[in-house]
Scaffold this motif. Sequence first.
Motif, PDB file in Angstrom:
ATOM      1  N   ASP A  49       0.800  -1.195   0.067  1.00  0.00           N
ATOM      2  CA  ASP A  49       0.204  -0.073  -0.215  1.00  0.00           C
ATOM      3  C   ASP A  49       0.821   1.209  -0.155  1.00  0.00           C
ATOM      4  OD1 ASP A  49      -2.696  -1.175   0.114  1.00  0.00           O
ATOM      5  OD2 ASP A  49      -2.024  -1.850   2.329  1.00  0.00           O
ATOM      6  N   VAL A  50       0.253   2.323  -0.589  1.00  0.00           N
ATOM      7  CA  VAL A  50       1.070   3.540  -0.585  1.00  0.00           C
ATOM      8  C   VAL A  50       0.096   4.519   0.077  1.00  0.00           C
ATOM      9  CG1 VAL A  50       2.005   5.057  -2.276  1.00  0.00           C
ATOM     10  CG2 VAL A  50       2.157   2.744  -2.946  1.00  0.00           C
ATOM     11  N   LEU A  51       1.017   5.334   0.802  1.00  0.00           N
ATOM     12  CA  LEU A  51       0.615   6.868   1.459  1.00  0.00           C
ATOM     13  C   LEU A  51       1.048   7.778   0.239  1.00  0.00           C
ATOM     14  CD1 LEU A  51      -0.810   8.576   3.603  1.00  0.00           C
ATOM     15  CD2 LEU A  51       1.622   8.601   4.764  1.00  0.00           C
ATOM     16  N   ALA A  52       0.236   8.193  -0.310  1.00  0.00           N
ATOM     17  CA  ALA A  52       0.721   9.064  -1.577  1.00  0.00           C
ATOM     18  C   ALA A  52       0.166  10.515  -1.242  1.00  0.00           C
ATOM     19  CB  ALA A  52      -0.110   8.774  -2.844  1.00  0.00           C
ATOM     20  N   GLY A 160     -10.969   4.693  12.099  1.00  0.00           N
ATOM     21  CA  GLY A 160     -10.848   3.532  11.461  1.00  0.00           C
ATOM     22  C   GLY A 160     -11.923   3.373  10.360  1.00  0.00           C
ATOM     23  N   ASP A 161     -12.038   4.525   9.677  1.00  0.00           N
ATOM     24  CA  ASP A 161     -13.010   4.326   8.587  1.00  0.00           C
ATOM     25  C   ASP A 161     -12.618   4.349   7.210  1.00  0.00           C
ATOM     26  OD1 ASP A 161     -15.186   5.098  10.306  1.00  0.00           O
ATOM     27  OD2 ASP A 161     -15.181   7.164  10.182  1.00  0.00           O
ATOM     28  N   LEU A 162     -11.587   3.527   7.182  1.00  0.00           N
ATOM     29  CA  LEU A 162     -11.045   3.041   5.907  1.00  0.00           C
ATOM     30  C   LEU A 162     -10.319   1.637   6.053  1.00  0.00           C
ATOM     31  CD1 LEU A 162      -7.549   4.742   5.275  1.00  0.00           C
ATOM     32  CD2 LEU A 162      -8.688   4.738   7.436  1.00  0.00           C
ATOM     33  N   THR A 163      -9.830   0.974   4.917  1.00  0.00           N
ATOM     34  CA  THR A 163      -9.186  -0.296   4.947  1.00  0.00           C
ATOM     35  C   THR A 163      -7.713  -0.030   5.240  1.00  0.00           C
ATOM     36  OG1 THR A 163      -8.774  -0.511   2.571  1.00  0.00           O
ATOM     37  CG2 THR A 163     -11.061  -1.540   3.670  1.00  0.00           C
ATOM     38  N   GLY A 164      -7.171  -0.878   5.873  1.00  0.00           N
ATOM     39  CA  GLY A 164      -5.452  -0.713   6.124  1.00  0.00           C
ATOM     40  C   GLY A 164      -5.208   0.317   7.135  1.00  0.00           C
ATOM     41  N   THR A 165      -5.982   0.379   8.062  1.00  0.00           N
ATOM     42  CA  THR A 165      -5.383   1.542   9.070  1.00  0.00           C
ATOM     43  C   THR A 165      -4.093   1.306   9.617  1.00  0.00           C
ATOM     44  OG1 THR A 165      -6.661   0.364  10.729  1.00  0.00           O
ATOM     45  CG2 THR A 165      -8.041   2.202   9.602  1.00  0.00           C
ATOM     46  N   ASP A 166      -3.765   0.012   9.834  1.00  0.00           N
ATOM     47  CA  ASP A 166      -2.376  -0.317  10.442  1.00  0.00           C
ATOM     48  C   ASP A 166      -1.351   0.198   9.724  1.00  0.00           C
ATOM     49  OD1 ASP A 166      -3.198  -2.296   8.812  1.00  0.00           O
ATOM     50  OD2 ASP A 166      -2.481  -4.066   9.541  1.00  0.00           O
ATOM     51  N   ARG A 167      -1.370   0.137   8.343  1.00  0.00           N
ATOM     52  CA  ARG A 167      -0.350   0.490   7.257  1.00  0.00           C
ATOM     53  C   ARG A 167      -0.561   1.940   7.075  1.00  0.00           C
ATOM     54  NH1 ARG A 167      -2.762  -4.065   6.064  1.00  0.00           N
ATOM     55  NH2 ARG A 167      -4.057  -3.330   4.238  1.00  0.00           N
ATOM     56  N   ALA A 171       2.678   4.354   8.029  1.00  0.00           N
ATOM     57  CA  ALA A 171       3.243   5.389   6.952  1.00  0.00           C
ATOM     58  C   ALA A 171       3.233   6.929   7.677  1.00  0.00           C
ATOM     59  CB  ALA A 171       2.761   5.233   5.759  1.00  0.00           C
ATOM     60  N   LEU A 172       1.937   7.042   8.287  1.00  0.00           N
ATOM     61  CA  LEU A 172       1.900   8.291   8.650  1.00  0.00           C
ATOM     62  C   LEU A 172       3.063   8.532  10.137  1.00  0.00           C
ATOM     63  CD1 LEU A 172      -2.152   8.531   9.200  1.00  0.00           C
ATOM     64  CD2 LEU A 172      -0.415  10.175   7.644  1.00  0.00           C
ATOM     65  N   ASP A 173       3.401   7.626  10.793  1.00  0.00           N
ATOM     66  CA  ASP A 173       4.278   7.641  11.792  1.00  0.00           C
ATOM     67  C   ASP A 173       5.678   7.816  11.254  1.00  0.00           C
ATOM     68  OD1 ASP A 173       5.196   7.442  14.428  1.00  0.00           O
ATOM     69  OD2 ASP A 173       5.813   5.684  13.997  1.00  0.00           O
ATOM     70  N   HIS A 174       5.840   7.090  10.249  1.00  0.00           N
ATOM     71  CA  HIS A 174       7.244   7.086   9.569  1.00  0.00           C
ATOM     72  C   HIS A 174       7.574   8.623   8.908  1.00  0.00           C
ATOM     73  CE1 HIS A 174      10.687   5.426   7.621  1.00  0.00           C
ATOM     74  NE2 HIS A 174      10.198   6.140   6.571  1.00  0.00           N
ATOM     75  N   ALA A 175       6.402   8.983   8.230  1.00  0.00           N
ATOM     76  CA  ALA A 175       6.431  10.362   7.878  1.00  0.00           C
ATOM     77  C   ALA A 175       6.549  11.555   8.789  1.00  0.00           C
ATOM     78  CB  ALA A 175       5.429  10.693   6.720  1.00  0.00           C
ATOM     79  N   LEU A 177       4.071  12.572  10.561  1.00  0.00           N
ATOM     80  CA  LEU A 177       2.797  13.554  10.379  1.00  0.00           C
ATOM     81  C   LEU A 177       1.796  13.249  11.636  1.00  0.00           C
ATOM     82  CD1 LEU A 177       2.424  12.813   6.518  1.00  0.00           C
ATOM     83  CD2 LEU A 177       3.214  14.951   7.825  1.00  0.00           C
ATOM     84  N   LEU A 178       1.863  12.088  12.398  1.00  0.00           N
ATOM     85  CA  LEU A 178       1.017  12.050  13.526  1.00  0.00           C
ATOM     86  C   LEU A 178       1.475  12.892  14.564  1.00  0.00           C
ATOM     87  CD1 LEU A 178       0.745   8.273  13.822  1.00  0.00           C
ATOM     88  CD2 LEU A 178      -0.864   9.671  12.637  1.00  0.00           C
ATOM     89  N   ARG A 179       0.494  13.552  14.889  1.00  0.00           N
ATOM     90  CA  ARG A 179       0.374  14.410  16.323  1.00  0.00           C
ATOM     91  C   ARG A 179      -0.188  13.902  17.526  1.00  0.00           C
ATOM     92  NH1 ARG A 179      -0.221  16.385  11.707  1.00  0.00           N
ATOM     93  NH2 ARG A 179       1.012  18.001  10.842  1.00  0.00           N
ATOM     94  N   PRO A 180      -0.015  14.269  18.572  1.00  0.00           N
ATOM     95  CA  PRO A 180      -0.651  13.580  19.705  1.00  0.00           C
ATOM     96  C   PRO A 180      -2.205  14.286  19.741  1.00  0.00           C
ATOM     97  CG  PRO A 180       1.445  14.624  20.439  1.00  0.00           C
ATOM     98  CD  PRO A 180       1.285  14.961  19.173  1.00  0.00           C
ATOM     99  N   THR A 181      -3.120  13.294  20.151  1.00  0.00           N
ATOM    100  CA  THR A 181      -4.433  13.628  20.217  1.00  0.00           C
ATOM    101  C   THR A 181      -4.735  13.602  21.800  1.00  0.00           C
ATOM    102  OG1 THR A 181      -6.519  13.176  19.449  1.00  0.00           O
ATOM    103  CG2 THR A 181      -5.307  11.238  19.899  1.00  0.00           C
ATOM    104  N   THR A 182      -5.763  14.393  22.025  1.00  0.00           N
ATOM    105  CA  THR A 182      -6.513  14.323  23.432  1.00  0.00           C
ATOM    106  C   THR A 182      -7.362  13.432  23.476  1.00  0.00           C
ATOM    107  OG1 THR A 182      -7.940  16.010  22.952  1.00  0.00           O
ATOM    108  CG2 THR A 182      -6.291  16.803  23.900  1.00  0.00           C
ATOM    109  N   SER A 183      -7.386  12.311  24.415  1.00  0.00           N
ATOM    110  CA  SER A 183      -8.396  11.384  24.661  1.00  0.00           C
ATOM    111  C   SER A 183      -9.531  11.608  25.646  1.00  0.00           C
ATOM    112  CB  SER A 183      -7.746   9.947  24.903  1.00  0.00           C
ATOM    113  OG  SER A 183      -6.882  10.021  26.336  1.00  0.00           O
TER     114      SER A 183
END
Length: 184
Positions: A49-52, A160-167, A171-175, A177-183
Amino acid sequence: MRTIVPWKLLEERAGHGPMGFMKLLGRRYELPNGHIVNWDIHTGATSIDVLALTPDNKVILSRQFRPGPNQVLDELPGGFIDENEGLLEAAARELLEETGYKGELELVGSVWLSSISTIRSSVAIARNCVKAARQHEDNGEDIVVVLKDIEEFIAQVRRGDLTGTDRAYRALDHAGLLRPTTSV
């Protein structure tokens, strides 16, 4: 803490799902406690899969009907790796076929498809993607290309509103691009 040991494989049979699409292994195991269990294991071709990402950080997604969930979902462009094809070569091919875009590719890594699968699914990032051609969908594909703002995509992944959320997470983490979120 108790040590977990691998189960003893007693029997393995190759087969297919009832419709012939999915390759399966039927496995019979003996557990350490002596119980005998049967498992259907999904096997088959490796996928990528490709995060484009476009130059302005829009995420390029494939929107299509997915028969497992039985609904239309977004997903990272991708597919099976052909025999004698490299991971990045497959990523470039799948991205171009499904979306008509190409970009600068980097391999991120792989994840197990599921706990009942022998397949590791790889993920790549394509940066600075530009429209280069028309889509060339395979038989069995009916894809609409969707461009999303990165924040909207991250929210979609977190829901979780798509397929392949783990991938997508990988990819987002590697790039970065993930930011902390409040829970809650």
